[in-house]
Design an enzyme around this catalytic site. Structure first.
Site, mmCIF file in Angstrom:
data_model
loop_
_atom_site.group_PDB
_atom_site.id
_atom_site.type_symbol
_atom_site.label_atom_id
_atom_site.label_comp_id
_atom_site.label_asym_id
_atom_site.label_seq_id
_atom_site.Cartn_x
_atom_site.Cartn_y
_atom_site.Cartn_z
ATOM 1 N N HIS A 45 0.313 14.852 7.362
ATOM 2 C CA HIS A 45 0.185 14.423 8.751
ATOM 3 C C HIS A 45 0.579 12.973 8.979
ATOM 4 C CE1 HIS A 45 -1.424 18.020 10.658
ATOM 5 N NE2 HIS A 45 -1.951 18.284 9.477
ATOM 6 N N ASN A 84 4.804 18.515 8.935
ATOM 7 C CA ASN A 84 3.397 18.280 8.600
ATOM 8 C C ASN A 84 2.993 19.021 7.321
ATOM 9 O OD1 ASN A 84 2.456 16.461 10.548
ATOM 10 N ND2 ASN A 84 2.322 18.093 12.077
ATOM 11 N N ASP A 131 2.969 11.786 11.874
ATOM 12 C CA ASP A 131 2.679 10.729 12.858
ATOM 13 C C ASP A 131 3.801 9.695 12.907
ATOM 14 O OD1 ASP A 131 0.342 11.956 13.455
ATOM 15 O OD2 ASP A 131 -0.985 10.480 12.499
ATOM 16 N N GLU A 154 4.177 17.721 19.954
ATOM 17 C CA GLU A 154 5.454 17.071 19.668
ATOM 18 C C GLU A 154 6.439 17.286 20.808
ATOM 19 O OE1 GLU A 154 4.042 19.563 18.099
ATOM 20 O OE2 GLU A 154 5.471 21.157 17.631
ATOM 21 N N ASP A 186 11.515 18.600 22.394
ATOM 22 C CA ASP A 186 10.534 19.016 21.404
ATOM 23 C C ASP A 186 11.177 18.900 20.017
ATOM 24 O OD1 ASP A 186 7.851 20.809 21.235
ATOM 25 O OD2 ASP A 186 9.317 21.517 19.753
#
Ligand code: MG
Length: 312
Positions: free
Chosen positions: A193, A188, A197, A224, A180
């Site tokens: 965002h 973010n 991404d 994630e 993770d």
């Protein structure tokens, strides 16, 4: 001009067999021939042919029996069968079609008719091929995570239990690594965002670089969080692999606009070495252990690895 659809001929008469071979080769077909149905079926069982041209009357196994034998079992693709016969009464034609032939040609066969009829077979086989290609494309889409290109949860749910069952059956080690990205929400929030991404994509890319092609695989577990499956890998090796991954993630940089973004990730490892007498167990419990180790790594400060050996 060669096409992708080889033809298998079954004909006991050597003269007509040679004539057919010649005609078909001239028309661009790859041809293999057999002197009777039994021989043809033996060849067919070893190698798939999408088109079969079979004589009706033959010793050992005739054309009708060959049709029935081919239709009896599923084949890797459709087999278009032509029955070649001297009989052309309506009754005989029906018997031939009912045995599984798709079309028939009467003897002595006419070359241009044979070639023209084969074109109808090709239309059907080409349609089948394009359907198969489309199906394969859809199948890939359905198991791929759109953003990162790794496998998705659907794939994971289906294949992880198979991997674990296989390891259990053959008494082979297998390890899972749950990972993770640390403080992903902050990325973010700080960069937007799009940056998030991009980091997810890069993260998967860095991990894939360190995995063994065609053996290890990674799936997006959610958000994630990703699950890495390491078949044929014991706990100790999995810990080493996870360390390699951790290091790679922490050393790589994502360039976004005019900024260099650095991330770290935490890892939870679970290793399993099946022993004789074990039965297959639910893969959820292994995921659960990996998840708990990941949680521990997070709790102890992130950018680290925690792991445990799975005991049944
Ligand atoms: Mg014959």
């Amino acid at each position: 001009m060669k096409n992708d659809f080889p033809i298998l001929i079954a004909e006991d008469n050597a003269v007509s067999r040679k004539l057919m071979e010649k005609t078909l080769r001239q028309a661009g077909y790859a041809v293999v021939s057999a002197a009777n149905g039994r021989e043809a079926f033996k060849i067919f069982k070893e190698r798939f042919f999408p088109i079969i041209l079979t004589d009706w009357g033959m010793p050992e196994m005739d054309g009708l029996e060959l049709c029935r034998a081919i239709r009896e079992n599923p084949t890797e693709g459709y087999v278009f069968i032509f029955l070649i016969t001297g009989r052309d009464s309506r009754k005989d034609i029906i018997v031939g079609l009912e045995a599984g032939a798709d079309d028939y040609l009467t003897k002595p066969f006419d070359r241009s008719e044979l070639i023209a009829r084969l074109k109808t077979a090709l239309r059907i086989l080409e349609l089948e091929k394009s359907l198969k290609d489309a199906y394969e494309k859809i199948r890939l889409l359905s198991i791929t995570d759109k953003l990162t290109g790794c496998y998705n949860r659907t794939y994971m749910d289906e294949y992880l239990s198979r991997e674990i069952s296989r390891a259990t059956r053959y008494l082979r080690p297998i390890s899972l690594v749950m990972t993770d990205i640390d403080h992903f929400k902050r990325i973010n929030d700080d960069y937007g965002h799009q940056a998030g991404d991009l980091i997810l994509k890069n993260f998967v890319g860095w991990i894939k670089e360190s995995l063994r092609n065609d053996v290890d695989w990674i799936a997006r577990y959610g958000g994630e969080e990703f699950l890495i499956v390491l078949p044929e890998t014991d706990f100790e090796s999995a810990m080493w692999s996870a360390e390699r991954l951790r290091k790679s993630v922490s050393e790589n940089v994502t360039a976004y606009e005019d900024k260099d973004i650095r991330i770290t990730a935490s890892f939870g490892v679970v290793g399993f070495k099946p022993s004789a007498g074990n039965n297959t167990f639910p893969h959820e419990s292994m995921i659960d252990k990996a998840d708990k180790s990941l949680y521990q790594a997070k709790k102890e400060g992130r950018n680290r690895i925690r792991g445990q050996i799975f005991a049944v």
